[in-house]
Design an enzyme around this catalytic site. Sequence first.
Site, PDB file in Angstrom:
ATOM      1  N   CYS A  79      13.875   0.300  -5.109  1.00 25.20           N
ATOM      2  CA  CYS A  79      14.251   0.112  -6.656  1.00 25.20           C
ATOM      3  C   CYS A  79      14.499   0.441  -7.224  1.00 25.20           C
ATOM      4  O   CYS A  79      16.019   0.324  -7.072  1.00 25.20           O
ATOM      5  CB  CYS A  79      12.546  -0.963  -7.643  1.00 25.20           C
ATOM      6  N   HIS A 204       7.905  -2.760  -4.447  1.00 26.03           N
ATOM      7  CA  HIS A 204       7.385  -1.706  -4.813  1.00 26.03           C
ATOM      8  C   HIS A 204       6.163  -1.129  -3.537  1.00 26.03           C
ATOM      9  O   HIS A 204       5.146  -1.698  -4.498  1.00 26.03           O
ATOM     10  CB  HIS A 204       6.857  -1.898  -6.021  1.00 26.03           C
ATOM     11  N   GLU A 206       3.894   1.082  -3.986  1.00 24.32           N
ATOM     12  CA  GLU A 206       3.398   2.338  -4.644  1.00 24.32           C
ATOM     13  C   GLU A 206       2.550   1.203  -5.368  1.00 24.32           C
ATOM     14  O   GLU A 206       1.903   2.059  -6.017  1.00 24.32           O
ATOM     15  CB  GLU A 206       3.823   2.697  -5.528  1.00 24.32           C
TER      16      GLU A 206
END
Length: 254
Positions: A79, A204, A206
């Site tokens: 990002c 994302h 994660e």
Amino acid sequence: MTTVGVLALQGSFNEHMAALRRIGVKGVEIRKAEQLQAVDALIIPGGESTTMAKLAHCHNLFPALREFVSTGKPVWGTCAGLIFLANKAIGQKSGGQELIGGLDCIVNRNFFGSQLQSFETELSVPKLAEEEGGPNGFRGVFIRAPAILEVGPDVEILADCPVPLETKKNIMSVDNGQEEEMLVSCERVIVAVRQGNLLGTAFHPELTSDLRWHSFFLKMKKDSSDRSLQCVPTLGTDLEDSRGKRHFNLPIYE
């Protein structure tokens, strides 16, 4: 033992640290230039890119970050981190922001709109599936996300995404510092790329339970060496550090 630095100025660095713990890799929060000398790879997380750039400038991190990229060690930007790694970014706030560069692409900073336009979608990731196994799909979490509008000849496209209807019109910055409306004519935009030692994702990973992008990143070979970074599988999801302090993983999307 492999040590991965996570730039920890602002944004989702805690989530990346938790993901690294889950695959048995040592993560180190990076806030000073000298800390980069002790890590084998670097993750630049998502966050507010303008704020991150100002903090990096205050800590005089940009020269060290550019030098790290030039060493050939793996660097992954998610990002806002993708924006940092791009050679050019449009749609920036007035005055722009400093970039690290190295990734031969043009990124639109807030291509998908404001926080209210954040979304999730299923992405086709055949290269990830080929390298890491698992399904050909990956759940992409896009939060006030950028998009890659153009890539150079040495950039490998790993994933693209349909352009939502509400994103057909966007705002971009032009060279004179003014903003103008940009009509988006394409149906899909690029959201994941790799160029040599650099990896960039507009979404994302994660924030999901799928750790394949982290594993993929850790296996990227440096151009200057045949050695790849290996992750060590672990049975548990919470690990203790060298001082016996127990870390607990943050909530993630299943």
